[in-house]
Design a protein around this motif. Sequence first.
Motif, short mmCIF file in Angstrom:
data_model
loop_
_atom_site.label_atom_id
_atom_site.label_comp_id
_atom_site.label_asym_id
_atom_site.label_seq_id
_atom_site.Cartn_x
_atom_site.Cartn_y
_atom_site.Cartn_z
N ASP A 522 0.85 -1.18 0.00
CA ASP A 522 0.00 0.00 0.00
C ASP A 522 0.88 1.23 0.00
OD1 ASP A 522 -2.32 -1.45 -0.02
OD2 ASP A 522 -2.52 -1.50 2.16
N VAL A 523 0.50 2.20 -0.81
CA VAL A 523 1.30 3.41 -0.93
C VAL A 523 0.39 4.63 -0.86
CG1 VAL A 523 3.09 2.29 -2.32
CG2 VAL A 523 1.18 3.40 -3.47
N VAL A 524 1.02 5.77 -0.56
CA VAL A 524 0.33 7.05 -0.54
C VAL A 524 0.86 7.88 -1.71
CG1 VAL A 524 -0.07 9.18 0.73
CG2 VAL A 524 -0.02 7.00 1.94
N ILE A 525 -0.06 8.32 -2.58
CA ILE A 525 0.31 9.14 -3.73
C ILE A 525 -0.05 10.59 -3.41
CG2 ILE A 525 -0.07 9.54 -6.20
CD1 ILE A 525 -1.08 6.58 -6.25
N THR A 526 0.91 11.48 -3.59
CA THR A 526 0.66 12.89 -3.33
C THR A 526 0.92 13.71 -4.58
OG1 THR A 526 2.92 13.18 -2.52
CG2 THR A 526 1.22 12.76 -0.88
N LEU A 527 0.07 14.72 -4.77
CA LEU A 527 0.20 15.62 -5.91
C LEU A 527 0.17 17.05 -5.38
CD1 LEU A 527 0.22 16.02 -9.03
CD2 LEU A 527 -2.28 16.08 -8.91
N SER A 528 1.21 17.84 -5.73
CA SER A 528 1.28 19.21 -5.25
C SER A 528 0.48 20.14 -6.15
CB SER A 528 2.74 19.66 -5.16
OG SER A 528 3.22 20.00 -6.45
N TYR A 529 0.23 21.32 -5.63
CA TYR A 529 -0.54 22.30 -6.38
C TYR A 529 0.17 22.68 -7.69
CZ TYR A 529 -3.25 26.49 -7.40
OH TYR A 529 -4.04 27.42 -8.02
N LYS A 530 1.50 22.66 -7.65
CA LYS A 530 2.28 22.99 -8.84
C LYS A 530 2.47 21.78 -9.76
CE LYS A 530 3.24 27.33 -7.94
NZ LYS A 530 2.83 28.43 -8.83
N GLY A 531 1.94 20.63 -9.38
CA GLY A 531 1.95 19.48 -10.28
C GLY A 531 3.04 18.46 -10.03
N LEU A 552 6.76 15.65 7.62
CA LEU A 552 6.87 16.25 6.31
C LEU A 552 6.75 15.17 5.25
CD1 LEU A 552 7.41 19.06 5.08
CD2 LEU A 552 9.81 18.40 4.89
N ALA A 553 5.78 15.31 4.35
CA ALA A 553 5.53 14.27 3.35
C ALA A 553 6.26 14.53 2.06
CB ALA A 553 4.03 14.18 3.07
N ALA A 554 6.54 15.78 1.75
CA ALA A 554 7.18 16.06 0.47
C ALA A 554 7.91 17.38 0.55
CB ALA A 554 6.15 16.11 -0.65
N LYS A 555 9.04 17.42 -0.13
CA LYS A 555 9.75 18.68 -0.27
C LYS A 555 9.10 19.48 -1.40
CE LYS A 555 14.28 17.19 1.34
NZ LYS A 555 15.70 17.04 0.99
N GLU A 559 6.21 28.44 -2.51
CA GLU A 559 4.94 28.84 -3.10
C GLU A 559 4.08 27.65 -3.50
OE1 GLU A 559 7.95 28.70 -6.50
OE2 GLU A 559 7.91 29.25 -4.38
N ASP A 560 4.55 26.40 -3.26
CA ASP A 560 3.83 25.19 -3.64
C ASP A 560 3.27 24.52 -2.40
OD1 ASP A 560 2.78 23.29 -5.27
OD2 ASP A 560 4.67 22.29 -5.72
N PHE A 561 2.33 23.61 -2.60
CA PHE A 561 1.79 22.85 -1.48
C PHE A 561 1.11 21.58 -1.99
CE2 PHE A 561 -1.41 25.85 -2.82
CZ PHE A 561 -2.56 25.09 -2.92
N ILE A 562 1.02 20.58 -1.11
CA ILE A 562 0.34 19.33 -1.44
C ILE A 562 -1.16 19.55 -1.39
CG2 ILE A 562 -0.07 16.95 -0.73
CD1 ILE A 562 2.72 17.44 -1.78
N TYR A 563 -1.86 19.17 -2.48
CA TYR A 563 -3.29 19.39 -2.46
C TYR A 563 -4.12 18.16 -2.84
CZ TYR A 563 -4.82 19.66 -7.37
OH TYR A 563 -5.19 19.38 -8.65
N LYS A 564 -3.47 17.09 -3.30
CA LYS A 564 -4.21 15.87 -3.60
C LYS A 564 -3.45 14.67 -3.04
CE LYS A 564 -8.03 16.86 -5.64
NZ LYS A 564 -9.31 16.44 -5.09
N LEU A 565 -4.21 13.73 -2.48
CA LEU A 565 -3.61 12.53 -1.91
C LEU A 565 -4.53 11.36 -2.22
CD1 LEU A 565 -2.00 12.07 1.54
CD2 LEU A 565 -3.93 10.64 0.96
N LYS A 596 11.21 8.95 3.11
CA LYS A 596 10.41 9.73 4.05
C LYS A 596 10.32 11.20 3.62
CE LYS A 596 11.28 6.79 8.04
NZ LYS A 596 11.84 6.69 9.40
N ASN A 597 11.42 11.77 3.18
CA ASN A 597 11.37 13.19 2.81
C ASN A 597 12.47 13.56 1.83
OD1 ASN A 597 13.59 12.97 4.42
ND2 ASN A 597 12.88 14.37 6.01
N ASN A 598 12.87 12.58 0.97
CA ASN A 598 14.08 12.81 0.17
C ASN A 598 13.85 13.44 -1.18
OD1 ASN A 598 12.84 10.48 -0.68
ND2 ASN A 598 14.72 9.43 -1.21
N ILE A 599 12.66 13.31 -1.77
CA ILE A 599 12.45 13.94 -3.07
C ILE A 599 11.09 14.60 -3.12
CG2 ILE A 599 13.89 12.26 -4.29
CD1 ILE A 599 11.30 11.07 -5.42
N LYS A 600 10.96 15.59 -3.98
CA LYS A 600 9.68 16.27 -4.11
C LYS A 600 8.83 15.66 -5.21
CE LYS A 600 11.55 19.79 -7.25
NZ LYS A 600 11.82 21.22 -7.43
N GLY A 601 9.38 14.69 -5.98
CA GLY A 601 8.65 14.06 -7.06
C GLY A 601 8.99 14.65 -8.41
#
Length: 828
Positions: A522-531, A552-555, A559-565, A596-601
């Motif tokens: 099982d994984v958690v997929i996150t998408l930031s506002y900037k894509g 912290l889930a993502a670097k 001006e960006d933020f996580i908005y979809k999970l 844990k917090n190594n890449i922003k995607g």
Amino acid sequence: MKNDKFIYLEEELKSSYLNYAMSVIIGRALPDIRDGLKPVHRRILYAMNLLNNYYNKPYKKSARIVGDVIGKYHPHGDITVYDAIVRMAQKFSLRYTLIDGQGNFGSIDGDSAAAMRYTEIRMSKISHELLCDINKDTVNFIKNYDGSEYIPEILPSKIPNLLINGSYGIAVGVATSIPPHNLKEVLNGCLAVIKNSNIETEELLKYIPGPDFPTSAIINSNKNNIIKIYKTGKGKICVRSKVLIEKNEEKEFIIVNEIPYQINKTNLIEKIVELIKLKQIDGISNIYDESDQNGMRIVIELKKDFTSDIVLNNLYSKTQLQTNLSINMVALYKGQPKLFSLKEILVYFIEHRKEVILRKTKYSLNKNLERLHILEGIIVSINNIDYIINLIKNCSSSDEVKNKLINKNFTLNNTYNLDNFDKLKELIPKNIILTETQIKYILDLRLNKLISIEYKKILDEYIDLVDKNNEFNLLLNSNNILLENIKNELIEIKNQYQDNRLTKIIFDDIDIKKSNMIKNEDVVITLSYKGYIKYQSSSYYIAQKRGGKGKLAAKVKEEDFIYKLSVANSHDDILFFSDKGKVYIFKVYNLPRSGKNNIKGKLISNLIPISNDEKITSLFPINNDKISDKKCYIFMSTYNGIVKKTLLNTFNKIRNTGIIAINLSENDKLIDVNLTYGNNDIMLFTLNGMVLRFNENEVKPTGRNTRGVKGIKLSKNDKVVSMIVSDINKNHILTLTKKGFGKRTDKKEYSTKSRFKKGTKSIKITEKNGEVVKSIEVNDNDQVVIVTNSGSLVRINVKEISLIGRNTKGILLIKCKNENVVDLERIL
């Protein structure tokens, strides 16, 4: 200018280069199809043979052999010759070593051999079979480089060395890559060809199923592929390391006992370590090399909670634990390079043996005839000894004796009354005239030959030689007898040198798909506002108390933020629905993975072809079981309250460029998508805290490229923010607001109404708690993840959230300092 004529540079270069190329091809790089040796190997063995450096004799210094080879036969560097000697002595390089070495001859780790002054060598026992009968005119001899010595053009070779030891080399414009094989199997193949000259490759595979490497390992190949390789002489086979899986109470260990042929063990381990550091292979905590004189043992220790199958498939794919071995069976035939099939190699080896045996037979026949000629003279002289002695007494010189003997007709008589005299009379003419050779031998005869015992031995030898010559003549005149001779010879060699196959063959295609290299989790997929999109294992999110700050889930940029999970399985497909009403498909494991917090995607626009003004609004995980369900629907809702229902299997073939999911009006956007099964309740939640619950039967299924129908009446400035497809196993609705407030409400409080109504209150909206972000279904034993626009996550046990009525503002679930809540998801 030459001879008052111009020489064109192009022609001169062409001629000189071709001469050089053929010199390299014939003189250095390619083996001969008959003995399977390159010139340097042939010259080394011949030099050792002349020095009586036999397998049952004392070792000699390698430097001594190297000196003889470069001084007499091979005008190249001593390092080149010594390197060839080293390889011929390495048990991990040759399936059947041709040199028995004493000292350090290197290792599979790539360690160099000791200097030639320290090591000692002698021929191995099997190498004698390559040189057997070389002094019986079995092969042609040619002059060496300075014309002072003669060297064999080819070795007689009683074994098909080209196949059993293979050969590798690169010349000018041509290369060879012939793998080693098992001696017993190859000899059985030769016997099969002798028995049936029209045998097909498919039949030969019963005897020679494939290569047999000195480093063992496993061949994984489709049988048709091996047939094709042996028919055409070229192709590729997959060679895989032999591994075992060991377990203790906490971890698994991958134990590597055998690696593919010609792979350096140290380099292999270093590559694995490098990939671990680069995070291209996950799940390995340590690696040890426990190899010793008893065999190879590479221990790969896995991290806790990682399975060996996934890690092993990654190792096979990204390292030389598995390799594709190229086969290109090129060898020299009559001085020219040629690509051979398996059967052709066997046929040409048998033809070579025919020629060798015929030449050996003719040589032995001639030697026997010469000896018979001498024995005939001795027999005549003994039968007429009185006459010869009296003649010697009465002559004044040896020339006079010779002249009188050469003109004399002699007859035989049974001087010693021997039993085999009658047979002798049948073989020797009644009247005999001696030749000069016989007379010379007679005059040099020792008196002890006149004894009856010696005379009997001479007669027995004569008769024996005559019988042998009769056999030789039969062999020379009968192809069947010749083939029978070769057959017996091969059987004898097989009985003497045969051993068991080392390399296991599995007739199966190996296709390591990426899915086989990805852990099923099982994984958690996150998408930031900037894509920016990525996925992480759900195990990274440790359950915390209500009001916790979160990990912290993502670097992300400021001006960006996580908005979809979204929560999915790593092997699921993800349907990406955009605000433009289009749908795209992508594998979860093809998304960038993060710790844990190594890449922003990665930007999602680099993964799927969305336009610049298009934004992904829904991540929808699906699997094959859902796609095949004919009663499964995709249910969609928009900001303006439009809903639409379409069969899921309508989306089973999505182009790389995406397809239309819903036809939107000019000012509308697609906000949410979910699965339904024909009789589900739909709940639409709005920004201002309203909710409408209705049954999906009120919405008829339509095709992809349609608009849909109105789902809820919206007041001015209100929009739909969330849609729930009701699950009978979920009892509560959890609603979360922008400023971190939330509450649980019993689902029974949300009564079912007709489609396109205004709805009822779902939560009380104030300045303190903010507008609604999302509503989801939960149970007491569920956990949820809350995402903020700063990239923080908090995981909360649902039972810690108060169960209160609809028209309340909720309680604080997450502290928001200079940040806002943007998404809410239930952990499955």
